[in-house]
Design a protein around this motif. Sequence first.
Motif, mmCIF file in Angstrom:
data_model
loop_
_atom_site.group_PDB
_atom_site.id
_atom_site.type_symbol
_atom_site.label_atom_id
_atom_site.label_comp_id
_atom_site.label_asym_id
_atom_site.label_seq_id
_atom_site.Cartn_x
_atom_site.Cartn_y
_atom_site.Cartn_z
ATOM 1 N N VAL A 377 0.833 -1.195 0.000
ATOM 2 C CA VAL A 377 0.000 0.000 0.000
ATOM 3 C C VAL A 377 0.868 1.245 0.000
ATOM 4 C CG1 VAL A 377 -1.547 1.333 1.449
ATOM 5 C CG2 VAL A 377 -2.013 -1.055 1.034
ATOM 6 N N HIS A 378 1.946 1.217 0.744
ATOM 7 C CA HIS A 378 2.721 2.427 0.936
ATOM 8 C C HIS A 378 3.727 2.691 -0.157
ATOM 9 C CE1 HIS A 378 1.642 3.765 5.038
ATOM 10 N NE2 HIS A 378 1.039 2.590 4.975
ATOM 11 N N SER A 379 3.965 1.723 -0.985
ATOM 12 C CA SER A 379 4.995 1.971 -1.990
ATOM 13 C C SER A 379 4.420 1.934 -3.387
ATOM 14 C CB SER A 379 6.095 0.938 -1.854
ATOM 15 O OG SER A 379 5.521 -0.343 -1.951
ATOM 16 N N ALA A 380 3.885 0.803 -3.764
ATOM 17 C CA ALA A 380 3.626 0.623 -5.187
ATOM 18 C C ALA A 380 2.175 0.810 -5.558
ATOM 19 C CB ALA A 380 4.075 -0.774 -5.607
ATOM 20 N N THR A 381 1.276 0.562 -4.656
ATOM 21 C CA THR A 381 -0.101 0.557 -5.126
ATOM 22 C C THR A 381 -0.887 1.756 -4.640
ATOM 23 O OG1 THR A 381 -0.634 -0.930 -3.341
ATOM 24 C CG2 THR A 381 -0.191 -1.912 -5.444
ATOM 25 N N MET A 382 -1.700 1.554 -3.655
ATOM 26 C CA MET A 382 -2.684 2.536 -3.215
ATOM 27 C C MET A 382 -2.207 3.979 -3.259
ATOM 28 S SD MET A 382 -5.736 2.300 -1.704
ATOM 29 C CE MET A 382 -6.806 3.316 -0.723
ATOM 30 N N VAL A 383 -1.208 4.303 -2.467
ATOM 31 C CA VAL A 383 -0.853 5.714 -2.346
ATOM 32 C C VAL A 383 -0.137 6.203 -3.592
ATOM 33 C CG1 VAL A 383 -0.762 5.614 0.135
ATOM 34 C CG2 VAL A 383 1.296 5.187 -1.168
ATOM 35 N N ALA A 384 0.537 5.270 -4.281
ATOM 36 C CA ALA A 384 1.184 5.679 -5.519
ATOM 37 C C ALA A 384 0.155 6.081 -6.551
ATOM 38 C CB ALA A 384 2.054 4.555 -6.057
ATOM 39 N N ALA A 385 -1.050 5.510 -6.420
ATOM 40 C CA ALA A 385 -2.074 5.796 -7.409
ATOM 41 C C ALA A 385 -2.372 7.285 -7.491
ATOM 42 C CB ALA A 385 -3.343 5.012 -7.086
ATOM 43 N N GLY A 386 -2.476 7.915 -6.318
ATOM 44 C CA GLY A 386 -2.799 9.341 -6.318
ATOM 45 C C GLY A 386 -1.732 10.149 -7.021
ATOM 46 N N VAL A 387 -0.488 9.898 -6.675
ATOM 47 C CA VAL A 387 0.601 10.651 -7.281
ATOM 48 C C VAL A 387 0.657 10.368 -8.773
ATOM 49 C CG1 VAL A 387 3.071 11.073 -7.222
ATOM 50 C CG2 VAL A 387 1.854 10.541 -5.121
ATOM 51 N N TYR A 388 0.459 9.098 -9.094
ATOM 52 C CA TYR A 388 0.482 8.739 -10.517
ATOM 53 C C TYR A 388 -0.604 9.498 -11.261
ATOM 54 C CZ TYR A 388 -0.582 6.111 -14.692
ATOM 55 O OH TYR A 388 -0.855 5.764 -15.984
ATOM 56 N N LEU A 389 -1.769 9.582 -10.652
ATOM 57 C CA LEU A 389 -2.865 10.246 -11.361
ATOM 58 C C LEU A 389 -2.562 11.716 -11.559
ATOM 59 C CD1 LEU A 389 -5.564 9.647 -12.645
ATOM 60 C CD2 LEU A 389 -6.630 10.518 -10.588
ATOM 61 N N LYS A 464 10.806 2.506 0.366
ATOM 62 C CA LYS A 464 9.776 2.396 1.390
ATOM 63 C C LYS A 464 9.276 0.956 1.498
ATOM 64 C CE LYS A 464 8.844 4.941 3.829
ATOM 65 N NZ LYS A 464 8.043 6.136 3.804
ATOM 66 N N SER A 465 9.178 0.282 0.362
ATOM 67 C CA SER A 465 8.805 -1.130 0.472
ATOM 68 C C SER A 465 9.882 -1.889 1.226
ATOM 69 C CB SER A 465 8.577 -1.736 -0.912
ATOM 70 O OG SER A 465 9.722 -1.582 -1.706
ATOM 71 N N LEU A 466 11.131 -1.552 0.964
ATOM 72 C CA LEU A 466 12.238 -2.174 1.704
ATOM 73 C C LEU A 466 12.085 -1.936 3.191
ATOM 74 C CD1 LEU A 466 14.991 -3.497 1.975
ATOM 75 C CD2 LEU A 466 16.012 -1.275 1.522
ATOM 76 N N VAL A 502 20.243 0.573 4.810
ATOM 77 C CA VAL A 502 20.279 1.056 3.422
ATOM 78 C C VAL A 502 19.040 1.863 3.127
ATOM 79 C CG1 VAL A 502 20.171 0.313 1.028
ATOM 80 C CG2 VAL A 502 21.786 -0.754 2.583
ATOM 81 N N GLY A 503 17.876 1.299 3.556
ATOM 82 C CA GLY A 503 16.628 2.018 3.316
ATOM 83 C C GLY A 503 16.640 3.380 3.956
ATOM 84 N N CYS A 504 17.106 3.450 5.197
ATOM 85 C CA CYS A 504 17.128 4.728 5.909
ATOM 86 C C CYS A 504 18.028 5.718 5.190
ATOM 87 C CB CYS A 504 17.625 4.518 7.338
ATOM 88 S SG CYS A 504 16.433 3.644 8.350
ATOM 89 N N LEU A 505 19.193 5.250 4.793
ATOM 90 C CA LEU A 505 20.108 6.145 4.082
ATOM 91 C C LEU A 505 19.479 6.621 2.779
ATOM 92 C CD1 LEU A 505 23.490 4.355 4.727
ATOM 93 C CD2 LEU A 505 22.783 6.606 5.542
ATOM 94 N N ALA A 506 18.773 5.720 2.117
ATOM 95 C CA ALA A 506 18.164 6.119 0.854
ATOM 96 C C ALA A 506 17.104 7.171 1.091
ATOM 97 C CB ALA A 506 17.562 4.902 0.163
ATOM 98 N N ILE A 507 16.315 6.993 2.131
ATOM 99 C CA ILE A 507 15.189 7.919 2.301
ATOM 100 C C ILE A 507 15.659 9.296 2.736
ATOM 101 C CG2 ILE A 507 14.623 7.406 4.703
ATOM 102 C CD1 ILE A 507 11.708 7.479 3.897
#
Lengths: 808, 120, 198, 435
Positions: A377-389, A464-466, A502-507
């Motif tokens: 939900v937090h990375s690829a699908t649900m919330v990404a949908a809004g930004v994608y739109l 974020k998925s990581l 790694v994830g923390c450093l990336a974000i």
Amino acid sequence: MDASALPTLLAIAWLTPLASFTVIVLLGKSLGPHGKYAGYISVGAILVSTVMSLVALFGAWLPNHPLADASHHGASYEAGAHGSSSPNAHSGDSHADGRAADAHAADAHAADEAHESEKPAYYGDWYALGQWGKLKLTIGYYIDALTVTMFSMVSLIAACVHVYALGYMHDELHDPYVDHEVHVHDGGHLHRPGRFHRFFQYLSLFSFSMLGLVIAGNVAMVFVFWELVGICSYFLIGFYIERQSASNAANKAFITNRVGDFGMLIGMMALWASLGTFAFGDLTTPDGQTELGIFSRLRTAENDHRLVPPPEMVAEGERTFASTETTGDGGSNAGHWLLFIAGVGIFCGCVGKSAQFPLHVWLPDAMEGPTPVSALVHSATMVAAGVYLVGRFYPAFSPEALLVIAVVGCITLTIAATIAITAVDIKRVLAYSTVSQLGYMMLSLGLGGWAAGLFHLVTHAFFKSLLFLCSGSVIHAVHSNDMREMGGLRRKMPITAYTMLVGCLAIIGAGIPLTAFGLSGYYSKDAIVEQAWSFAETNKGAYWLLLAMPVVGAAMTAFYMFRLWYMTFAGKPRNHHRYDHAHESPAVMTRPLLLLAFFAIAVGWTVPLTNLSVTNLLHQAEPAGIAATSHGVLLPSLTVPAEALSHAPEIKFKAGLAAFGAAMTGLLAATVIYLWNTLNPAEIRQTFQPVYRLLWNKWYFDELYSAALIRPTMALGRRIAAFDRAVIDELIHGLAWLSRGVSKVFGVLFDQTVVDGTVNTFADWTWDFGLLLRRLQTGSVRQYVLFIVAGTLVLFVAVSTVQWLAYS
Amino acid sequence: MNSTFHLANLLTEPPGIAHFMTVGAVLFVCGAMCMATKRNALGVLMGIELVLNGANMNFVAFGSQYLQNGGEYLGLDGPLMALFVIVLAAAEAAVALAIALNFYNNHDSIDVDRADQLQG
Amino acid sequence: MEPIYWPSFFFYLFAILACGFAVAVLLSANIVRMAFYLVLSLAATSGLFFLAGQEFIGAMQLLIYVGGTLVLLVFGVMLTSQERFVSMKTMSGDWFIGLMAGGALLSLLAAAAFSVPQWGSPDRAAVENLPVQKTAAPIAMGLLGARVDQPGPDEPQRGVMSGYLLHFEIVSVHLLVVLVGAAYLARAKRKTAPAPGV
Amino acid sequence: MGAFLDNYLPSWLAYTLAALVHIFLLLNLIAVGALVFIWLERKISGRIQDRLGPTRVGGKFGWLQTLADGLKLITKEDLMPVGADALLFRAAPYVSFAASVTAFMAIPFAGGAYPWVAQRLNTGVFFVIAVIGLEVFGVILAGYSSASKWSLFGAMREAAQVVSYEVPLGMCAVVPVLLAGSMDLVVIGDQQAGWFTNWFLFNDPATFITFWVYFTCATASVNRAPFDLAEAESELVAGFHTEYSGLRWSFFFMAEYGSMLSVSLLASILFLGGWHGPIPVASMLGLTYENGAVAGYLGNLLGCVNILLKGVLGVSVMMWVRWTLPRLRIDQVMTTCLKYCTPIAAAMFLGAIMWQYYLPHRNFFGLLPANESAYAVHEGWADQEGISSAGAVNMVEAADDSRGGLAVEGAGSAALLFDPATPSTSHVASAERGG
């Protein structure tokens, strides 16, 4: 592979999860022991999707649409920057700027693309559901570089999550499954059948819905999949339906989203009523006529792809806003107002789906779902949908609407970041982090940084998925969400700990400043800050807040992320029972972590010796006309600078330093407080008690909504119910009593004399006539034959006579 | 072409639709009269057969190429309809016969005048 | 003088046979003779069908009607041929009314037949030059659903003039139902009570 | 023949003469045939029963025995029962005989370009079957009008039997029609030209079985033993002809033997190649109309002999069966028809369709390729479309096939149907048709 294979490839990638969903729905638990093979089917389906998406990207898209060299982009920055040196020039000049940039970009692109406007895109309809007057509903596709990128990203992450879930949801294979968080009346825990297969069935549907949303060729289809994504998230958030909190969270997510969808419907209607089409791209009807899509209508080639309301929109707008004042040059602003409303309306939907202020409240509660779901939900699908739109609809947003988006994004990122600082639930920290990052994306899009915003969407999806999967791994190990009960876990579960690092450093956007080397977040976050800087320089005044907030937010991001990491993995164990119990997760869970960690590091890079990078890919999809600087009409002082301008070296330098400085500040603060324990967090908390209370209670948003909306509604409902009972029911009873009395009187006076008399008279006549006819009914076949013959004769004679009389 | 009837060239002129229709009319009327006057149920049945044949004659006549004089032409519909009539007549005869036999079994008679229980 | 047109001669021969035996059916009081006359009348009618060029219909008339239906009828006659039913007299009044109505109907129909000029005799030369018309195959095709005689109005594709496949099926099912129904009606039954008042 | 004479004589005289010649030939065939068959039957029955049969009259084999019998019958007194229905009693034998003779009208005795047939009908098969079926009317009327319960019983049995057996008989006859794609007997016969492998009997297993069913049903429908319930002398004295004597009685027998011959001829045309021998001698010797009228006439004569031999063979087999098998009971007769013959015939019809559908253009149980020219559908319309396949199935296929385009070619199909090139006469021919 030919580019015409794209729709087929992506359709396969899109529909395979649906097939998996169907199979699991039909067969369910009969798939292996306790439905175990349902997971394999689902994983297989999403792997097929992934392969198909990657084939589409590398096999069909890239060979046909070679990427521009990054250096060419650099050249175009020069030209763009040149133009921006005279921002106060007449607006007509800005076209020239845009075109100058276009010309450079055109060199970079394939030679046959004479025009920057002709971005490669494939669109068409697969199937027409029907046409009702002007309203045409189709299942279509709109495929450009953005679609392909999103497909690859979504399917890749979904595949990782699927595989991960195989391990994470292993408990559900037990039959009965004991849910320790639910207490039944006799004090024991709830025993229920395992729902392994159902989880994967929802995951498949979720993937299908998101991919459908991405491939959709028109707004109506987008809306359908938009709602499908919503319902899937509802199912998954409420997966542990027996838990009151999960059930509430699912409802909350769903209802909050409805509020946003309401706005989206308004926006869709505004667009459709004035443009008469849902399609994104231009479609060719069977009789050879071209039906212009939304984008072509709003940004026609004659207008150099500037956003100009088409005539029908102006007319519609004038009907809607009859009292609008006209502008000085005689034209009406009505069209622009309508455009603004449409844009804001569509954005309302995105606010709901992408959890923007003020509808962000559902996302943290959505943590009640299983962690793989949260990751998805937090990375690829649900919330990404809004930004994608927002990105997909970008050509339809006027500068004023963009400003609304930017402001909302800015508020969101600030609020969410502050709340994340005080949260102690590991998943909640990540959830608010997501909200905050989504705010970054919206801000970037709103400020004109189209590519930057979507680039951040992609990079953020990976890290974020990581992060979520890592947190899931931790939760899996210690059976708790509370960071205060963790600590020192890096010794027990090193893979999880270091991938999460790694994830923390990336974000936080770690990288070597002023060079082109860093983790993925480094590129995208810097691009956003650069765009904000560019915007703030172009529009002076209070707009500097739009720059300041992301920078401060970057610092807060670094702080809370490392606060999380330190509290979880560093230091000494705070709860020994849980620590002893902890263990590294199985390979099926850690391998996806490693894969995602690789992507979190490298997804922002340009592949050596090629031009292949996500940024370049996204630049290919940049909608026609938005590369140019645009000016507000309703708000004449507003200027949205061209994205190319933000790459100017002086801005890059300043913004890079600022972002790096902020991140380092936050990191340092976290280290000081939580690693070295130089400052005691409790004391700080004590000192800033009111602020802490505010943040701890999430700025009292839930309470605010409860007080402002829910409780008044309930009270009003009770009042109305009382009114119903007291007044309306009594009134109806009285009327009924009255009617009964009146009808009794009428029954005696009128019914029994007039009506009955009439009916009886008719009955008597019928009876007499029947007696008369009865004599004809002799029962003798022979006489009947004679009757027929006689009747024929009479008929003949009658017809002939009439004819003779008429024609003689 | 000539609707008048000349005895002299009776045998040199081809027969037309009207001639066939006249034969059909005779069959039809004979059949109808049979139905009206015969008391034997099977006689009535024979009348029905005659009536159907009279009607069939018209179908055949209008569907025949050899009788065409520029008027209506049924084409293939004519013989097909006639065929259906023949087939359905066979079915009708079977059922009617079964009814007649049943009637005979129950009443020891096949006089249709006795079958008048349905009179009003 | 023009040569004799032989079909015309045979037409009148068969027409007289058909009509004469039909009248004989009407006038005969004996049920078996009626059946015999009916056979002859219908056979003559089939001759008329042959003359009209509808050989298939003629053959069918002989096969189904004369050979099947009427044999069935005679069979029925024999089953019920008690002396008192063989010759049943009809009331003279019935005869009178019937003949009145029938005569009127006949004159009406004949008048109608000859009232339309296009229904009169066709041109002899035109008829003689007509090619022989094949009847069986078009009818078979018509029953199978393809009309080969009348293609649709300037429309080249098939199926514009639909055939009689559906009707054929309906008739087939109908025949089956009739078969079952007739067998049911005529099945041997044990009489439970003597018929009242013979 | 009428058309030929028309060139030399007044029209009416020409056609009358032609008709008289045809009638003369056919009547002779039946009368002489009956004489021969009665003698043959006596001889065959005698041999089967281990006797000699007639030996004395007319020399060595008693070959004048039948003639002597005929003389006796002519001179016999013509009796009529008191209660008989005089008209029907007298008419009945002639009804039978007329039906029997009429069947021969449409039976060809030789084919080719100039077939030997009194009246060529394009629905010949049905016509013959229909007319043979009419023979039963004479029997029924005779049975009824004799005012004898034996006769009535016989007639009722006959009515039930014949109506029932027409169903499987028609079904069997449809199978060769299906293979030939025509109901014209000349066409059906010529489809089987050449070696005996082309006979429809050997076309496929279904037709092989169909032939035997046909033969059974034909035997039943001409009222021959073991289906001769109408005259069952052991129960009904002599059945329908109990009360007949003299010439009327002999007419019944002429009719019966005529019918036997006509169903045998029909069987040989439908299944056994008709006028084509097992070995194509005529075409080997060049006795065809391509080599002149005389050669063609000789070829036709050969064919005529051929088909008559087959007919006589069929009649002989019927006699053989008669003197070999015991008579069935009436319920057994009906069972044979309804429970065996009809379902088998229906199944074989289906089987023939399937065979034709899956193995088109094959002969002799699918072993040999078919002679394409022989299989051209002769209705005149399929030829032109280049459809060279046999059977209604393929016709349907062709009609379905838009390429074949029967109904497709708008105006063309009318021309196909009413093809002027078809070797047939004008409407004048319908005079003969009527006669």
